[in-house]
Scaffold this active site. Structure first.
Site, PDB file in Angstrom:
ATOM      1  N   LYS A  13      -5.799   9.830  -2.075  1.00 38.03           N
ATOM      2  CA  LYS A  13      -5.163   9.656  -3.388  1.00 38.03           C
ATOM      3  C   LYS A  13      -5.873  10.476  -4.468  1.00 38.03           C
ATOM      4  CE  LYS A  13      -5.840   5.181  -3.529  1.00 38.03           C
ATOM      5  NZ  LYS A  13      -6.480   4.861  -2.233  1.00 38.03           N
TER       6      LYS A  13
ATOM      7  N   ARG B 113      -2.862  -2.530  -7.289  1.00 33.44           N
ATOM      8  CA  ARG B 113      -3.374  -2.791  -5.959  1.00 33.44           C
ATOM      9  C   ARG B 113      -2.973  -4.166  -5.453  1.00 33.44           C
ATOM     10  NH1 ARG B 113      -7.872   0.795  -5.695  1.00 33.44           N
ATOM     11  NH2 ARG B 113      -9.323   0.545  -4.025  1.00 33.44           N
TER      12      ARG B 113
ATOM     13  N   ARG C 172     -17.628  10.574   3.917  1.00 36.98           N
ATOM     14  CA  ARG C 172     -17.395  10.939   2.516  1.00 36.98           C
ATOM     15  C   ARG C 172     -18.666  10.768   1.686  1.00 36.98           C
ATOM     16  NH1 ARG C 172     -12.170   8.631  -0.666  1.00 36.98           N
ATOM     17  NH2 ARG C 172     -13.293   6.695  -1.027  1.00 36.98           N
TER      18      ARG C 172
ATOM     19  N   ARG D  90     -21.328   6.135  -1.242  1.00 37.26           N
ATOM     20  CA  ARG D  90     -21.109   4.995  -2.139  1.00 37.26           C
ATOM     21  C   ARG D  90     -21.590   3.692  -1.494  1.00 37.26           C
ATOM     22  NH1 ARG D  90     -14.904   5.771  -3.823  1.00 37.26           N
ATOM     23  NH2 ARG D  90     -14.937   3.578  -3.253  1.00 37.26           N
TER      24      ARG D  90
ATOM     25  N   ARG E 115     -12.697  -3.266   3.119  1.00 34.56           N
ATOM     26  CA  ARG E 115     -11.743  -2.618   2.195  1.00 34.56           C
ATOM     27  C   ARG E 115     -10.405  -2.357   2.891  1.00 34.56           C
ATOM     28  NH1 ARG E 115     -15.019   2.266   0.701  1.00 34.56           N
ATOM     29  NH2 ARG E 115     -13.210   3.096  -0.388  1.00 34.56           N
TER      30      ARG E 115
HETATM   31  P1  ADP Z   1     -10.855   3.481  -2.652  1.00 36.59           P
HETATM   32  O1  ADP Z   1     -11.601   4.643  -2.165  1.00 36.59           O
HETATM   33  O2  ADP Z   1     -11.062   2.237  -1.860  1.00 36.59           O
HETATM   34  O3  ADP Z   1      -9.432   3.764  -2.979  1.00 36.59           O
HETATM   35  P2  ADP Z   1     -11.489   3.011  -5.455  1.00 36.59           P
HETATM   36  O4  ADP Z   1     -12.460   3.991  -5.964  1.00 36.59           O
HETATM   37  O5  ADP Z   1     -10.081   3.109  -5.857  1.00 36.59           O
HETATM   38  O6  ADP Z   1     -11.666   3.005  -3.884  1.00 36.59           O
HETATM   39  O7  ADP Z   1     -11.988   1.537  -5.818  1.00 36.59           O
HETATM   40  C1  ADP Z   1     -13.288   1.085  -5.526  1.00 36.59           C
HETATM   41  C2  ADP Z   1     -13.384  -0.411  -5.749  1.00 36.59           C
HETATM   42  O8  ADP Z   1     -13.069  -0.727  -7.113  1.00 36.59           O
HETATM   43  C3  ADP Z   1     -12.393  -1.247  -4.935  1.00 36.59           C
HETATM   44  O9  ADP Z   1     -12.889  -1.520  -3.636  1.00 36.59           O
HETATM   45  C4  ADP Z   1     -12.291  -2.500  -5.803  1.00 36.59           C
HETATM   46  O10 ADP Z   1     -13.426  -3.331  -5.668  1.00 36.59           O
HETATM   47  C5  ADP Z   1     -12.312  -1.927  -7.211  1.00 36.59           C
HETATM   48  N1  ADP Z   1     -10.948  -1.604  -7.723  1.00 36.59           N
HETATM   49  C6  ADP Z   1     -10.470  -0.367  -8.042  1.00 36.59           C
HETATM   50  N2  ADP Z   1      -9.192  -0.433  -8.476  1.00 36.59           N
HETATM   51  C7  ADP Z   1      -8.853  -1.745  -8.430  1.00 36.59           C
HETATM   52  C8  ADP Z   1      -7.656  -2.466  -8.741  1.00 36.59           C
HETATM   53  N3  ADP Z   1      -6.536  -1.843  -9.197  1.00 36.59           N
HETATM   54  N4  ADP Z   1      -7.656  -3.817  -8.555  1.00 36.59           N
HETATM   55  C9  ADP Z   1      -8.755  -4.465  -8.122  1.00 36.59           C
HETATM   56  N5  ADP Z   1      -9.908  -3.851  -7.801  1.00 36.59           N
HETATM   57  C10 ADP Z   1      -9.971  -2.499  -7.956  1.00 36.59           C
END
Ligand code: ADP
Ligand code: ZN
Length: 213
Positions: free
Chosen positions: A13, A88, A127, A160, A171
């Site tokens: 994404k 989400r 990553r 991370r 996740r």
């Molecule tokens: P990913 O690589 O899993 O897509 P993100 O960078 O989007 O990771 O998000 C990292 C973390 O931030 C998620 O695992 C969650 O804990 C939190 N997070 C991000 N966006 C949201 C959201 N829209 N709703 C709830 N938690 C979120």
């Protein structure tokens, strides 16, 4: 363009969003980046989000809607936005629908990037991310020129906290349970474009074709 990018962690994404911003000046809005910056800065928001993030769980819908309600009203959203990692959950999608209706805005599409689970697992464990600018690297396919140092800004490139095997598997479970149902939600709204592609360029081309751009 005003798009939601749906897809499991590691589906690409963020990469797709970054490529699209270069095409038409729209901004990438990543709730994950916003939250990580808040954690790094030690703000109230960061303190509230930190534990859930580290475990690979979701942050509360209220906290996220608070952030996005403000963010979508900022000036740089005028040229369009690519929502990366938001919504989400179904409650977030419902709340976003109300928010956009209030603002008189319509999205162009919801792009569901569908990547096989083994590809995702491989990508996430290899990553690496720059903690300063968010640039994404991969130890196998796209390492920084100097190990551990960002090509773009010189910041530290690290794995991370939520990219340990345990957090990754959590996740993915959380994604399947809470976020995957959004595909059905947006299908009903007539907005869904599912793209089965492991290459970001293929995803971009499918979006261009769909939107006639
Ligand atoms: P990913 O690589 O899993 O897509 P993100 O960078 O989007 O990771 O998000 C990292 C973390 O931030 C998620 O695992 C969650 O804990 C939190 N997070 C991000 N966006 C949201 C959201 N829209 N709703 C709830 N938690 C979120
Ligand atoms: Zn950097």
């Amino acid at each position: 363009m005003k798009l939601i990018l749906l897809g499991a962690p590691g589906a690409g994404k963020g990469t797709v969003a970054k490529l699209l911003t270069k095409m038409d000046g729209s901004v990438q809005i990543s709730t994950g980046d916003i939250l990580r910056a808040a954690v790094a800065a030690g703000t109230e928001l960061g303190k509230k989000a930190e534990a859930a993030m580290k475990a690979g769980d979701l942050v509360s819908d209220d906290l996220i809607m608070g952030i996005m309600g403000e963010r979508l009203k900022e000036d740089d959203c005028k040229n369009g936005y690519l929502l990366d990692g938001f919504p989400r959950t179904i409650p977030q999608a419902e709340a976003l629908k109300v928010l956009l209706a209030d603002m008189g805005e319509t999205l162009d599409a919801v792009v569901n990037i569908d990547v096989p689970r083994d590809v995702i697992l491989d990508r996430l464990t290899t990553r690496r991310t720059c903690t300063d600018c968010g640039e994404i690297y991969n130890v196998k396919s796209n390492p920084p020129k100097v190990e551990g140092v960002c090509d773009k800004c010189g910041g530290p490139v690290v794995q991370r906290d939520d990219e340990t095997e345990e957090a990754i598997s959590n996740r993915l479970d959380v994604y399947n349970e809470k976020t995957a149902p959004l595909a059905g939600f947006y299908e009903k709204e007539g907005m869904l474009l599912t793209v089965e592609a492991t290459s970001s360029d293929d995803v971009i081309n499918a979006i261009k074709e769909k939107l006639g751009k």
